[in-house]
Design a protein around this motif. Structure first.
Motif, mmCIF file in Angstrom:
data_model
loop_
_atom_site.group_PDB
_atom_site.id
_atom_site.type_symbol
_atom_site.label_atom_id
_atom_site.label_comp_id
_atom_site.label_asym_id
_atom_site.label_seq_id
_atom_site.Cartn_x
_atom_site.Cartn_y
_atom_site.Cartn_z
ATOM 1 N N VAL A 86 37.620 43.331 36.878
ATOM 2 C CA VAL A 86 38.228 42.142 36.755
ATOM 3 C C VAL A 86 37.425 40.893 36.603
ATOM 4 O O VAL A 86 37.749 39.888 35.576
ATOM 5 N N VAL A 87 36.542 40.751 37.212
ATOM 6 C CA VAL A 87 35.673 39.619 37.157
ATOM 7 C C VAL A 87 34.862 39.645 35.839
ATOM 8 O O VAL A 87 34.786 38.773 35.165
ATOM 9 N N ASP A 88 34.285 41.053 35.352
ATOM 10 C CA ASP A 88 33.664 40.866 33.989
ATOM 11 C C ASP A 88 34.725 40.608 33.009
ATOM 12 O O ASP A 88 34.545 39.847 32.067
ATOM 13 N N ALA A 89 35.965 41.120 33.065
ATOM 14 C CA ALA A 89 36.952 40.765 32.110
ATOM 15 C C ALA A 89 37.190 39.332 32.058
ATOM 16 O O ALA A 89 37.510 38.642 30.859
ATOM 17 N N TYR A 90 37.112 38.767 33.273
ATOM 18 C CA TYR A 90 37.590 37.149 33.278
ATOM 19 C C TYR A 90 36.565 36.553 32.793
ATOM 20 O O TYR A 90 36.629 35.373 31.926
ATOM 21 N N GLN A 91 35.079 36.816 33.099
ATOM 22 C CA GLN A 91 33.988 36.092 32.592
ATOM 23 C C GLN A 91 33.926 36.413 31.019
ATOM 24 O O GLN A 91 33.576 35.401 30.134
#
Length: 98
Positions: A86-91
């Motif tokens: 999720v953090v990777d997708a947000y970034q």
């Protein structure tokens, strides 16, 4: 002779997650994320209780305590991996140019 080995209880199935675009409810992602976190916390509480029962000599088998701890560990690892995705997708979204 010792106590007979008790059967292993079945692992509760997780609720299916809807495919992207199927949910039009506001806050559906938040609900899914909150449910997943509650499942992780529940597995951790179950493992803690199981180990505590085993250590105090209550009617808890060693294999049940070990399975509960492993289940909690796997659930936590899965939660960490989902969080990382999720953090990777947000970034990735934040790097997009408009």
């Amino acid at each position: 002779m010792g106590n007979p080995i008790a059967p292993i209880s079945s692992v509760p199935a997780l609720a299916p997650i809807a495919a992207p675009g199927q949910s039009s409810q506001p806050g559906a992602f938040q609900s899914a994320l909150q449910g997943a976190i509650e499942n992780i916390e529940s597995a951790n509480t179950n493992a803690t209780d199981s180990v505590q029962k085993f250590l105090t000599g209550q009617n808890e088998e060693l294999h049940s305590a070990i399975l509960a701890v492993q289940q909690a560990s796997i659930a936590f690892d899965l939660g960490v991996q989902v969080r990382n995705k999720v953090v990777d997708a947000y970034q990735e979204i934040m790097r997009m140019q408009m």
